[in-house]
Scaffold this motif. Structure first.
Motif, PDB file in Angstrom:
ATOM      1  N   LEU A 214       0.830  -1.204   0.000  1.00 25.19           N
ATOM      2  CA  LEU A 214       0.000   0.000   0.000  1.00 25.19           C
ATOM      3  C   LEU A 214       0.864   1.253   0.000  1.00 25.19           C
ATOM      4  CD1 LEU A 214      -2.821  -1.041   2.517  1.00 25.19           C
ATOM      5  CD2 LEU A 214      -2.811  -1.219   0.023  1.00 25.19           C
ATOM      6  N   PHE A 215       1.967   1.227   0.739  1.00 24.70           N
ATOM      7  CA  PHE A 215       2.871   2.376   0.773  1.00 24.70           C
ATOM      8  C   PHE A 215       3.460   2.644  -0.619  1.00 24.70           C
ATOM      9  CE2 PHE A 215       4.314   3.315   5.372  1.00 24.70           C
ATOM     10  CZ  PHE A 215       3.026   3.163   5.845  1.00 24.70           C
ATOM     11  N   ALA A 216       3.938   1.571  -1.271  1.00 24.48           N
ATOM     12  CA  ALA A 216       4.585   1.735  -2.575  1.00 24.48           C
ATOM     13  C   ALA A 216       3.593   2.251  -3.618  1.00 24.48           C
ATOM     14  CB  ALA A 216       5.195   0.410  -3.027  1.00 24.48           C
ATOM     15  N   ASN A 217       2.377   1.748  -3.586  1.00 18.09           N
ATOM     16  CA  ASN A 217       1.379   2.197  -4.551  1.00 18.09           C
ATOM     17  C   ASN A 217       0.982   3.654  -4.294  1.00 18.09           C
ATOM     18  OD1 ASN A 217      -0.589   1.564  -6.749  1.00 18.09           O
ATOM     19  ND2 ASN A 217      -2.065   2.052  -5.146  1.00 18.09           N
TER      20      ASN A 217
ATOM     21  N   VAL B 145       1.680  10.253  -3.211  1.00 20.86           N
ATOM     22  CA  VAL B 145       1.446  10.410  -1.775  1.00 20.86           C
ATOM     23  C   VAL B 145       2.689   9.948  -1.022  1.00 20.86           C
ATOM     24  CG1 VAL B 145       0.075   9.657   0.206  1.00 20.86           C
ATOM     25  CG2 VAL B 145      -1.042  10.117  -1.996  1.00 20.86           C
ATOM     26  N   ALA B 146       3.219  10.794  -0.137  1.00 20.15           N
ATOM     27  CA  ALA B 146       4.393  10.434   0.664  1.00 20.15           C
ATOM     28  C   ALA B 146       3.943   9.653   1.882  1.00 20.15           C
ATOM     29  CB  ALA B 146       5.140  11.689   1.090  1.00 20.15           C
ATOM     30  N   PRO B 147       4.255   8.352   1.966  1.00 20.15           N
ATOM     31  CA  PRO B 147       3.772   7.541   3.085  1.00 20.15           C
ATOM     32  C   PRO B 147       4.222   8.052   4.453  1.00 20.15           C
ATOM     33  CG  PRO B 147       4.601   6.147   1.316  1.00 20.15           C
ATOM     34  CD  PRO B 147       4.990   7.549   0.981  1.00 20.15           C
ATOM     35  N   GLU B 148       5.400   8.672   4.504  1.00 23.96           N
ATOM     36  CA  GLU B 148       5.927   9.109   5.794  1.00 23.96           C
ATOM     37  C   GLU B 148       5.082  10.226   6.409  1.00 23.96           C
ATOM     38  OE1 GLU B 148       7.600   9.066   2.977  1.00 23.96           O
ATOM     39  OE2 GLU B 148       8.827   7.252   3.224  1.00 23.96           O
ATOM     40  N   THR B 149       4.452  11.032   5.584  1.00 23.52           N
ATOM     41  CA  THR B 149       3.699  12.180   6.106  1.00 23.52           C
ATOM     42  C   THR B 149       2.194  12.082   5.841  1.00 23.52           C
ATOM     43  OG1 THR B 149       4.100  13.395   4.034  1.00 23.52           O
ATOM     44  CG2 THR B 149       5.686  13.723   5.830  1.00 23.52           C
ATOM     45  N   ALA B 150       1.759  11.011   5.226  1.00 22.69           N
ATOM     46  CA  ALA B 150       0.342  10.902   4.875  1.00 22.69           C
ATOM     47  C   ALA B 150      -0.527  10.813   6.135  1.00 22.69           C
ATOM     48  CB  ALA B 150       0.116   9.686   3.994  1.00 22.69           C
ATOM     49  N   THR B 151      -1.641  11.494   6.085  1.00 17.17           N
ATOM     50  CA  THR B 151      -2.633  11.411   7.154  1.00 17.17           C
ATOM     51  C   THR B 151      -3.980  11.038   6.561  1.00 17.17           C
ATOM     52  OG1 THR B 151      -3.254  13.753   6.978  1.00 17.17           O
ATOM     53  CG2 THR B 151      -1.436  13.187   8.498  1.00 17.17           C
TER      54      THR B 151
END
Length: 277
Positions: free
Chosen positions: A259-262, A268-274
Motif C-alpha cells: 500500500l505504501f509503494a502504490n 502520496v508520501a507515506p511518511e507524512t500521509a494522514t
C-alpha cells in the motif's frame, strides 16, 4: 405606566365594539407598536374616536386586522395586502386560492425533505441492515457482529463512517454476499502473491493495492493517503495483524509495504500521509 395603559377605555356612550389600540393589539395578538406602524402606513387605521377624543378600533377595523394577519401569515407583503384590501377590482379569493396552491406545493416539498431527513437518520443509526445471524452466515464463523459496534465507536464521528452508514443501509443481503465473496477472493490473491514473492511496487502488487482501494470504496471514498493509514493499522493493530498473518506469515507487513509503494507511485508520501491529507 405607559401612555396606552393610562388611556381610559370607551365610555358608556361610545360604540359598544370600540377598542383602544392596547385592547385591539391584545385581542389580535400583535404589539401596540405594530398597530401604530400599520396605522402610519395606512394599512389599518382606527376609524372611531371616544367622546374624550381617543382613537378606537371598531368591529369592522378589527375584522380588517384579522384579514391582514391572515394574508401576512400566508406570506404577502404589507404593501400588497393593502392593495388587495382596498382595491374594489381585486378578487381576494383569487389571491387566497393561488396562495393555497403555493402552500400545498411548499407542504409537499417539506414532506419530501422530512422524508429525506428521516432516511438519513435511519441510515446513520442502522448502517448494516443484517441481523447478527445473517452477518455470521455471510462473513463466516469467525465473524463477530460486535465488530460493527466497535468500528462505530472508533470511527463513528468521521465523514467516512457517515458514508459507510448510508451505503451499507442500501445493500441487500445478496449485495453483502457479493462483497464478502469479493473480499475473500482478494485476500486469497494477496496471500498467494506474498507466497510467490511478488515485490511491493511491482505492477502486480500495485494492481492488488488498487483492488483493495476499490473494495474499501464500497463503503467510503478511499484515497491513497487513507490506504497508507490502513497499512500502518494492519501492522500496529494486533487484531488486524493476526488476521492477515493468519492468511500467510508476514502478510500484514507485506501488505503495508504494498500500500505504501502504490501510494508513493500516486504522489502520496507515506511518511507524512494522514487520513485527511
Amino acid at each position: 405606566m405607559t401612555g396606552e395603559a393610562a388611556r381610559p377605555g370607551p365610555g358608556p356612550d361610545d360604540p359598544a365594539d370600540a377598542l383602544t389600540v392596547g385592547r385591539a393589539a391584545s385581542l389580535v395578538g400583535v404589539s401596540v407598536r405594530t398597530l401604530h406602524h400599520w396605522d402610519a402606513i395606512g394599512l389599518v387605521r382606527p376609524g372611531g374616536r371616544t367622546r374624550t377624543g381617543y382613537r378606537v378600533y371598531s368591529g369592522e377595523d378589527v375584522a380588517r386586522l384579522h384579514r391582514v394577519l391572515v394574508y401576512r401569515e400566508l406570506g404577502f407583503p404589507l404593501a400588497q395586502i393593502g392593495r388587495i384590501l382596498d382595491d374594489p377590482d381585486t378578487d381576494a379569493n383569487d389571491h387566497l386560492h393561488r396562495q393555497r396552491r403555493e402552500l400545498l406545493e411548499q407542504i409537499e416539498r417539506l414532506r419530501r425533505m422530512v422524508g429525506a431527513v428521516d432516511r438519513m437518520l435511519e441510515t446513520s443509526a442502522s448502517g448494516m441492515r443484517l441481523s447478527p445471524e445473517q452477518q455470521v452466515e455471510i462473513f463466516g464463523d469467525d465473524w463477530r457482529p460486535e465488530w460493527v459496534d466497535e468500528a462505530e465507536q472508533r470511527w463513528g464521528r468521521t465523514a467516512q463512517w457517515e458514508q459507510y452508514s448510508r451505503r451499507a443501509a442500501e445493500l441487500s443481503p445478496s449485495d453483502w454476499e457479493n462483497v464478502a465473496a469479493a473480499t475473500e477472493s482478494f485476500q486469497a490473491d494477496l496471500a498467494a502473491a506474498k507466497r510467490s514473492g511478488v515485490e511491493p511496487g511491482s505492477a502486480e502488487a500495485n494492481a492488488l493495492a488498487e483492488r483493495h482501494r476499490a473494495l474499501m470504496s464500497t463503503y467510503f471514498d478511499c484515497t491513497h493517503a487513507m490506504q497508507v493509514c490502513m497499512g500502518r493499522m494492519f501492522v500496529e493493530d494486533p487484531g488486524f495483524a493476526a488476521h492477515y498473518d493468519g492468511l500467510a506469515p508476514g502478510l500484514a507487513e507485506w501488505l503495508r509495504r504494498v500500500l505504501f509503494a502504490n501510494a508513493e507511485a500516486n504522489g502520496v508520501a507515506p511518511e507524512t500521509a494522514t487520513w485527511d491529507s
